[in-house]
Scaffold this motif. Structure first.
Motif, PDB file in Angstrom:
ATOM      1  N   GLU A   1      -2.884  15.143  -5.882  1.00 47.07           N
ATOM      2  CA  GLU A   1      -4.165  14.699  -5.322  1.00 47.07           C
ATOM      3  C   GLU A   1      -4.866  13.690  -6.229  1.00 47.07           C
ATOM      4  OE1 GLU A   1      -6.550  17.918  -3.809  1.00 47.07           O
ATOM      5  OE2 GLU A   1      -4.831  18.838  -2.829  1.00 47.07           O
ATOM      6  N   ASP A   2      -4.074  12.780  -6.766  1.00 48.07           N
ATOM      7  CA  ASP A   2      -4.565  11.725  -7.649  1.00 48.07           C
ATOM      8  C   ASP A   2      -4.597  10.410  -6.869  1.00 48.07           C
ATOM      9  OD1 ASP A   2      -4.927   9.693  -9.506  1.00 48.07           O
ATOM     10  OD2 ASP A   2      -3.455  10.473 -10.922  1.00 48.07           O
ATOM     11  N   PRO A   3      -5.776   9.995  -6.387  1.00 52.20           N
ATOM     12  CA  PRO A   3      -5.826   8.791  -5.562  1.00 52.20           C
ATOM     13  C   PRO A   3      -5.473   7.502  -6.309  1.00 52.20           C
ATOM     14  CG  PRO A   3      -8.034   9.563  -6.028  1.00 52.20           C
ATOM     15  CD  PRO A   3      -7.086  10.600  -6.565  1.00 52.20           C
ATOM     16  N   ILE A   4      -5.751   7.445  -7.589  1.00 51.42           N
ATOM     17  CA  ILE A   4      -5.462   6.209  -8.336  1.00 51.42           C
ATOM     18  C   ILE A   4      -3.964   5.927  -8.346  1.00 51.42           C
ATOM     19  CG2 ILE A   4      -5.529   5.108 -10.616  1.00 51.42           C
ATOM     20  CD1 ILE A   4      -8.257   6.486 -11.014  1.00 51.42           C
ATOM     21  N   PHE A   5      -3.166   6.911  -8.755  1.00 47.07           N
ATOM     22  CA  PHE A   5      -1.724   6.686  -8.835  1.00 47.07           C
ATOM     23  C   PHE A   5      -1.027   6.845  -7.484  1.00 47.07           C
ATOM     24  CE2 PHE A   5      -2.580   6.975 -13.329  1.00 47.07           C
ATOM     25  CZ  PHE A   5      -1.785   5.952 -13.806  1.00 47.07           C
ATOM     26  N   TYR A   6      -1.760   7.262  -6.474  1.00 46.47           N
ATOM     27  CA  TYR A   6      -1.236   7.245  -5.107  1.00 46.47           C
ATOM     28  C   TYR A   6      -1.285   5.813  -4.571  1.00 46.47           C
ATOM     29  CZ  TYR A   6      -1.101   7.803  -0.051  1.00 46.47           C
ATOM     30  OH  TYR A   6      -0.786   7.684   1.273  1.00 46.47           O
ATOM     31  N   TYR A   7      -2.431   5.150  -4.752  1.00 43.95           N
ATOM     32  CA  TYR A   7      -2.614   3.793  -4.222  1.00 43.95           C
ATOM     33  C   TYR A   7      -2.091   2.695  -5.140  1.00 43.95           C
ATOM     34  CZ  TYR A   7      -5.615   5.746  -0.596  1.00 43.95           C
ATOM     35  OH  TYR A   7      -6.087   6.449   0.473  1.00 43.95           O
ATOM     36  N   LEU A   8      -2.115   2.920  -6.432  1.00 43.59           N
ATOM     37  CA  LEU A   8      -1.767   1.864  -7.382  1.00 43.59           C
ATOM     38  C   LEU A   8      -0.342   1.313  -7.219  1.00 43.59           C
ATOM     39  CD1 LEU A   8      -3.057   0.237  -9.677  1.00 43.59           C
ATOM     40  CD2 LEU A   8      -2.134   1.926 -11.265  1.00 43.59           C
ATOM     41  N   PRO A   9       0.687   2.142  -7.093  1.00 41.00           N
ATOM     42  CA  PRO A   9       2.042   1.572  -6.992  1.00 41.00           C
ATOM     43  C   PRO A   9       2.248   0.601  -5.825  1.00 41.00           C
ATOM     44  CG  PRO A   9       2.168   3.877  -7.582  1.00 41.00           C
ATOM     45  CD  PRO A   9       0.729   3.600  -7.232  1.00 41.00           C
ATOM     46  N   PRO A  10       1.868   0.948  -4.582  1.00 35.00           N
ATOM     47  CA  PRO A  10       2.098  -0.046  -3.526  1.00 35.00           C
ATOM     48  C   PRO A  10       1.209  -1.283  -3.679  1.00 35.00           C
ATOM     49  CG  PRO A  10       0.907   1.834  -2.626  1.00 35.00           C
ATOM     50  CD  PRO A  10       1.336   2.202  -4.028  1.00 35.00           C
ATOM     51  N   ILE A  11       0.017  -1.104  -4.222  1.00 37.28           N
ATOM     52  CA  ILE A  11      -0.863  -2.260  -4.436  1.00 37.28           C
ATOM     53  C   ILE A  11      -0.277  -3.192  -5.491  1.00 37.28           C
ATOM     54  CG2 ILE A  11      -3.123  -2.963  -5.324  1.00 37.28           C
ATOM     55  CD1 ILE A  11      -4.259  -0.455  -3.886  1.00 37.28           C
ATOM     56  N   VAL A  12       0.208  -2.623  -6.595  1.00 35.11           N
ATOM     57  CA  VAL A  12       0.810  -3.443  -7.659  1.00 35.11           C
ATOM     58  C   VAL A  12       2.023  -4.204  -7.130  1.00 35.11           C
ATOM     59  CG1 VAL A  12       2.104  -3.326  -9.835  1.00 35.11           C
ATOM     60  CG2 VAL A  12      -0.060  -2.091  -9.593  1.00 35.11           C
ATOM     61  N   LEU A  13       2.893  -3.524  -6.396  1.00 33.71           N
ATOM     62  CA  LEU A  13       4.074  -4.204  -5.864  1.00 33.71           C
ATOM     63  C   LEU A  13       3.697  -5.269  -4.839  1.00 33.71           C
ATOM     64  CD1 LEU A  13       6.792  -1.429  -5.518  1.00 33.71           C
ATOM     65  CD2 LEU A  13       6.487  -3.127  -7.315  1.00 33.71           C
ATOM     66  N   THR A  14       2.676  -5.012  -4.040  1.00 31.76           N
ATOM     67  CA  THR A  14       2.224  -6.008  -3.065  1.00 31.76           C
ATOM     68  C   THR A  14       1.680  -7.241  -3.763  1.00 31.76           C
ATOM     69  OG1 THR A  14       1.758  -4.317  -1.396  1.00 31.76           O
ATOM     70  CG2 THR A  14       0.625  -6.441  -1.148  1.00 31.76           C
ATOM     71  N   VAL A  15       0.861  -7.039  -4.774  1.00 33.25           N
ATOM     72  CA  VAL A  15       0.302  -8.178  -5.519  1.00 33.25           C
ATOM     73  C   VAL A  15       1.413  -8.948  -6.230  1.00 33.25           C
ATOM     74  CG1 VAL A  15      -1.193  -8.829  -7.464  1.00 33.25           C
ATOM     75  CG2 VAL A  15      -2.000  -7.180  -5.757  1.00 33.25           C
ATOM     76  N   MET A  16       2.299  -8.223  -6.917  1.00 36.51           N
ATOM     77  CA  MET A  16       3.419  -8.885  -7.609  1.00 36.51           C
ATOM     78  C   MET A  16       4.315  -9.623  -6.623  1.00 36.51           C
ATOM     79  SD  MET A  16       4.595  -6.088 -10.519  1.00 36.51           S
ATOM     80  CE  MET A  16       6.270  -6.528 -10.247  1.00 36.51           C
ATOM     81  N   GLY A  17       4.626  -8.966  -5.520  1.00 40.95           N
ATOM     82  CA  GLY A  17       5.497  -9.572  -4.521  1.00 40.95           C
ATOM     83  C   GLY A  17       4.887 -10.803  -3.887  1.00 40.95           C
ATOM     84  N   THR A  18       3.601 -10.738  -3.586  1.00 38.71           N
ATOM     85  CA  THR A  18       2.915 -11.885  -2.996  1.00 38.71           C
ATOM     86  C   THR A  18       2.885 -13.053  -3.982  1.00 38.71           C
ATOM     87  OG1 THR A  18       1.548 -10.442  -1.625  1.00 38.71           O
ATOM     88  CG2 THR A  18       0.747 -12.696  -1.977  1.00 38.71           C
ATOM     89  N   PHE A  19       2.497 -12.759  -5.224  1.00 40.93           N
ATOM     90  CA  PHE A  19       2.441 -13.816  -6.240  1.00 40.93           C
ATOM     91  C   PHE A  19       3.806 -14.464  -6.437  1.00 40.93           C
ATOM     92  CE2 PHE A  19       3.145 -15.208 -10.585  1.00 40.93           C
ATOM     93  CZ  PHE A  19       2.173 -16.194 -10.701  1.00 40.93           C
ATOM     94  N   THR A  20       4.845 -13.652  -6.646  1.00 43.69           N
ATOM     95  CA  THR A  20       6.162 -14.231  -6.933  1.00 43.69           C
ATOM     96  C   THR A  20       6.745 -14.943  -5.720  1.00 43.69           C
ATOM     97  OG1 THR A  20       7.216 -12.091  -6.550  1.00 43.69           O
ATOM     98  CG2 THR A  20       6.733 -12.677  -8.828  1.00 43.69           C
TER      99      THR A  20
END
Length: 118
Positions: free
Chosen positions: A89-108
């Motif tokens: 029940e940790d919202p930070i590490f629940y949302y952080l992985p897909p957000i990080v990959l989305t940002v990295m993927g979009t940038f690259t």
């Protein structure tokens, strides 16, 4: 196929449809956009070489399969982190992985397309 109970969202405060949407976007950007544009750069550009030494080593050793395998390993690791966070029940590490990959993927993806066009 039945997943182990530790890999489910049931009993957590998180919605399965939301999880699917988050990971769909991460897959589209990091999983597809970045991989396709990186393969295009590696295969068709004589001026550009892979900047990431880990990816360069994987491609040198295994070709495109090395790139895809490495990206898949990162992707699966991030999904496991997200599901584990849901269980805790940790919202930070629940949302952080897909957000990080989305940002990295979009940038690259955008960066790679710019390199392909230039």
């Amino acid at each position: 196929m039945k997943l182990p109970s530790g890999l489910r969202l049931e009993g957590t405060p998180f919605d399965g449809r939301e999880f699917s949407r988050l990971w769909f976007v991460a897959t589209a950007t990091y999983g597809v956009g970045d991989i396709v544009t990186t393969i295009a750069l590696i295969g068709f550009s004589e001026k550009v070489r892979e900047a990431n030494p880990l990816i360069r080593a994987a491609v040198d050793a295994l070709g495109n399969a090395g790139l895809v395998g490495l990206k898949l390993a990162v992707f699966l690791t991030f999904i496991l982190v997200s599901v584990d966070a849901a269980q805790r029940e940790d919202p930070i590490f629940y949302y952080l992985p897909p957000i990080v990959l989305t940002v990295m993927g979009t940038f690259t993806t955008v960066y790679n397309v710019r390199l392909l066009m230039g």
